[in-house]
Design a protein around this motif. Structure first.
Motif, short mmCIF file in Angstrom:
data_model
loop_
_atom_site.label_atom_id
_atom_site.label_comp_id
_atom_site.label_asym_id
_atom_site.label_seq_id
_atom_site.Cartn_x
_atom_site.Cartn_y
_atom_site.Cartn_z
N GLY A 37 0.80 -1.21 0.00
CA GLY A 37 0.00 0.00 0.00
C GLY A 37 0.83 1.26 0.00
O GLY A 37 1.96 1.27 -0.47
N SER A 38 0.23 2.31 0.57
CA SER A 38 0.85 3.64 0.56
C SER A 38 1.50 4.01 1.87
O SER A 38 2.22 5.01 1.95
CB SER A 38 -0.21 4.69 0.21
N ALA A 39 1.27 3.23 2.94
CA ALA A 39 1.69 3.62 4.28
C ALA A 39 3.12 3.18 4.59
O ALA A 39 3.44 2.00 4.54
CB ALA A 39 0.74 3.03 5.33
N ASN A 40 3.97 4.15 4.90
CA ASN A 40 5.32 3.86 5.35
C ASN A 40 5.33 3.41 6.80
O ASN A 40 4.33 3.54 7.51
CB ASN A 40 6.19 5.12 5.21
N LEU A 41 6.48 2.93 7.25
CA LEU A 41 6.62 2.53 8.65
C LEU A 41 7.12 3.74 9.43
O LEU A 41 8.24 3.77 9.94
CB LEU A 41 7.59 1.35 8.77
N ASP A 42 6.26 4.76 9.53
CA ASP A 42 6.67 5.99 10.22
C ASP A 42 5.47 6.72 10.82
O ASP A 42 4.31 6.42 10.52
CB ASP A 42 7.46 6.90 9.28
N TYR A 43 5.78 7.69 11.69
CA TYR A 43 4.75 8.47 12.36
C TYR A 43 3.80 9.13 11.36
O TYR A 43 2.58 9.17 11.58
CB TYR A 43 5.40 9.59 13.19
N ARG A 44 4.36 9.69 10.30
CA ARG A 44 3.55 10.46 9.36
C ARG A 44 2.45 9.59 8.74
O ARG A 44 1.30 10.01 8.67
CB ARG A 44 4.47 11.05 8.28
N SER A 45 2.81 8.40 8.31
CA SER A 45 1.79 7.51 7.73
C SER A 45 0.82 7.00 8.78
O SER A 45 -0.36 6.78 8.50
CB SER A 45 2.46 6.33 7.02
N PHE A 46 1.31 6.80 10.01
CA PHE A 46 0.44 6.27 11.06
C PHE A 46 -0.61 7.29 11.50
O PHE A 46 -1.77 6.94 11.72
CB PHE A 46 1.25 5.86 12.28
N LYS A 47 -0.23 8.56 11.61
CA LYS A 47 -1.09 9.53 12.28
C LYS A 47 -1.43 10.77 11.46
O LYS A 47 -2.45 11.41 11.72
CB LYS A 47 -0.43 10.00 13.59
N LEU A 48 -0.57 11.17 10.53
CA LEU A 48 -0.68 12.51 9.95
C LEU A 48 -1.19 12.53 8.52
O LEU A 48 -1.67 13.57 8.05
CB LEU A 48 0.68 13.21 10.01
N ASN A 49 -1.09 11.43 7.79
CA ASN A 49 -1.53 11.40 6.40
C ASN A 49 -2.68 10.43 6.19
O ASN A 49 -2.90 9.52 7.00
CB ASN A 49 -0.37 11.00 5.47
N PHE A 50 -3.38 10.60 5.09
CA PHE A 50 -4.45 9.68 4.70
C PHE A 50 -3.83 8.59 3.82
O PHE A 50 -3.20 8.89 2.80
CB PHE A 50 -5.54 10.44 3.94
N GLU A 51 -3.99 7.33 4.22
CA GLU A 51 -3.30 6.21 3.59
C GLU A 51 -4.28 5.10 3.21
O GLU A 51 -5.42 5.07 3.71
CB GLU A 51 -2.24 5.62 4.54
N ILE A 52 -3.80 4.17 2.39
CA ILE A 52 -4.61 2.99 2.04
C ILE A 52 -3.68 1.82 1.77
O ILE A 52 -2.64 1.97 1.11
CB ILE A 52 -5.52 3.27 0.83
N ASN A 53 -4.01 0.64 2.30
CA ASN A 53 -3.23 -0.59 2.11
C ASN A 53 -4.15 -1.76 1.79
O ASN A 53 -5.30 -1.79 2.25
CB ASN A 53 -2.44 -0.94 3.37
N ALA A 54 -3.62 -2.70 1.05
CA ALA A 54 -4.30 -3.99 0.85
C ALA A 54 -3.62 -5.01 1.74
O ALA A 54 -2.39 -5.18 1.69
CB ALA A 54 -4.21 -4.42 -0.60
N PHE A 55 -4.39 -5.69 2.59
CA PHE A 55 -3.89 -6.80 3.40
C PHE A 55 -4.38 -8.08 2.74
O PHE A 55 -5.59 -8.30 2.59
CB PHE A 55 -4.39 -6.67 4.84
N ILE A 56 -3.43 -8.91 2.33
CA ILE A 56 -3.70 -10.01 1.42
C ILE A 56 -3.41 -11.35 2.09
O ILE A 56 -2.32 -11.55 2.64
CB ILE A 56 -2.84 -9.85 0.14
#
Length: 486
Positions: A418-437
């Motif tokens: 997906g779009s989410a990094n392993l960081d604070y910004r992706s966890f809390k500050l940005n709008f993200e989307i991931n596929a869990f497969i």
């Protein structure tokens, strides 16, 4: 008259400290962010408040509320109907993975209403040329609708190629809607999209923030990457629309990323997210709720092998759904957990999960770039890499250009792309989307991609970290202090 500069200085320091405290505590934050901002505002009186204007301000509650207001109930009902039509008589290896992972599936259903989609066909794309070749083919074949949402949509060669194709499809009567982030697409203005608008298409900056000068927040950006064509084909992952993602920028060289192409009901999760984001972004041009089922969620007859959930997260929720998913996968791993992320700035909960897994005998590997794109972020990534290496996590530095993939794979069973990094910004500050497969074959393919990337990466040993200069370690430690706001 003698000026008492000492007294004036003391007054400025006191006044600055008071304003710093008021500024930081007037909005709800976690303790790490509070201390980080106090550090910046107190010790950098002018520059600190300028940085706060870009990085620290919260998004107004009325802007966030709109993300839940419009069509969520309608979409939930439509998705339940689609799920019922899929049938559950066939038992596949992917279904067995789901059975063993039922707690994770239930967690996403609870936190994000993420329905479980079965029998999808999914293709992994790790090269920008391959990705855009397929995207262009699918757009050219579109008959009803094209929905595109990206953090970056640049006014460059590939950006203009995609735009020209969208204009052509809009002229043919296909519904074309584009959401882009005004900060991530800096330099791309409404004028760039005017040919599409003239052809009957639509394009808006996320949440209608048209100017980075008027809305100069670096936080709360639309970091999602979504393409949905005719409600039947979907794309998500780490790539954006821009020449650098095709390896055309000397600064980065080869661009290594991971995207997936989905055919099947997994596309419904991407479509639902796009519709919610569109109706929050464009209040005067809403997607009609009465058209949702028939127009945007066609019944699928795809008989693939992959089960998945599409999960989104952002500052409109305190649950941090994708971070919870990462932690769940890390703690579920019994054999291995392999991660790729351009930025490694985890909070304490993720750090603890990684430590526990490594100390429990799980083979934990994390691959990050061996080149910076943001200096403070890069140094903070090095700090956390050094810390995790000391506790048994294998850290790999990728050397063949820039790795931007955001992936996780555990035990040849479950993967995340997906779009989410392993960081604070992706966890809390940005709008993200991931596929869990949930699929063994897919996860084995992801594992092999990681193995291939290791051939152009260096394993960082404890001795390598120990030999780093004191100055480098100081820069890493200082950057780490700012990690909650990077």
């Amino acid at each position: 008259m003698n000026i008492d500069w000492s007294s004036i200085f003391n007054i400025i320091v006191v006044v600055n400290a008071i304003f710093a405290i008021i500024t930081v505590f007037r909005e709800k934050r976690d303790i790490a962010a509070i201390w980080a901002w106090l550090l910046v505002l107190v010790f950098l009186p002018v520059a600190g408040f300028i940085a706060y204007a870009f990085l620290g301000r919260k998004l107004p509650k009325n802007r966030l509320f709109k993300l839940h207001k419009h069509v969520q109930m309608q979409l939930d009902e439509r998705l339940k109907e689609q799920r019922a039509q899929l049938g559950h008589s066939d038992k596949t290896p992917a279904d067995e993975v789901v059975r063993r992972s039922r707690n994770a599936v239930d967690m996403f259903m609870t936190t994000d209403s993420a329905f479980l989609s079965r029998q999808n066909k999914v293709r992994i794309l790790t090269n920008g040329n391959d990705l855009f070749h397929r995207v262009i083919e699918d757009i050219e074949a579109a008959q009803k609708s094209i929905h595109i949402e990206f953090y970056t949509f640049y006014n460059d060669r590939i950006g203009n190629e995609i735009l020209d194709l969208l204009v052509k499809k809009a002229q043919q009567g296909v519904e074309v809607r584009v959401i882009y982030d005004s900060w991530g697409s800096m330099g791309t203005t409404r004028k760039f999209f005017q040919p599409l608008l003239d052809a009957g298409g639509r394009a808006f900056p996320f949440l209608n923030t048209r100017s980075v000068l008027l809305d100069f927040r670096i936080n709360f950006r639309d970091h999602r990457k979504i393409i949905v064509i005719d409600g039947k084909i979907g794309y998500t992952g780490g790539f954006n629309i821009g020449d650098q993602y095709l390896g055309r920028k000397k600064k980065f060289g080869n661009w290594r990323d991971t995207h997936i192409r989905i055919i099947g009901s997994g596309v419904f999760g991407l479509q639902a997210r796009f519709i919610l984001d569109w109706n929050a972004t464009s209040p005067r041009d809403q997607i009609d709720e009465d058209e949702v089922e028939a127009k945007y969620f066609p019944v699928t007859t795809t008989k693939g092998t992959v089960n998945m959930q599409i999960v989104s997260s952002g500052p409109d929720s305190d649950l941090q759904q994708i971070k919870m998913g990462y932690i769940k996968l890390i703690t579920m791993a019994t054999k291995y957990c392999w991660i790729q992320s351009p930025y490694l700035i985890p909070d304490d909960s993720v750090m603890d999960a990684l430590r526990i897994a490594a100390m429990s005998g799980v083979d934990v590997r994390i691959m990050v770039p061996n080149m910076p794109d943001h200096p403070f972020v890069y140094r903070a990534t090095q700090y956390y890499a050094r810390q995790l290496s000391e506790q048994g996590v294998k850290i790999y530095y990728y050397n063949n250009g820039f790795i931007h993939a955001k992936t996780m794979v555990i035990d040849d069973e479950i993967s995340s792309v997906g779009s989410a990094n392993l960081d604070y910004r992706s966890f809390k500050l940005n709008f993200e989307i991931n596929a869990f497969i949930y699929d063994q074959k897919f996860s084995q393919d992801m594992r092999q991609i990681f193995i291939n990337d290791m051939t152009v990466s260096n394993l960082q040993t404890a001795e390598m970290f120990e030999k780093q200069s004191l100055w480098l370690k100081f820069k890493q430690t200082f950057s780490r202090l700012l990690s909650p706001i990077l």
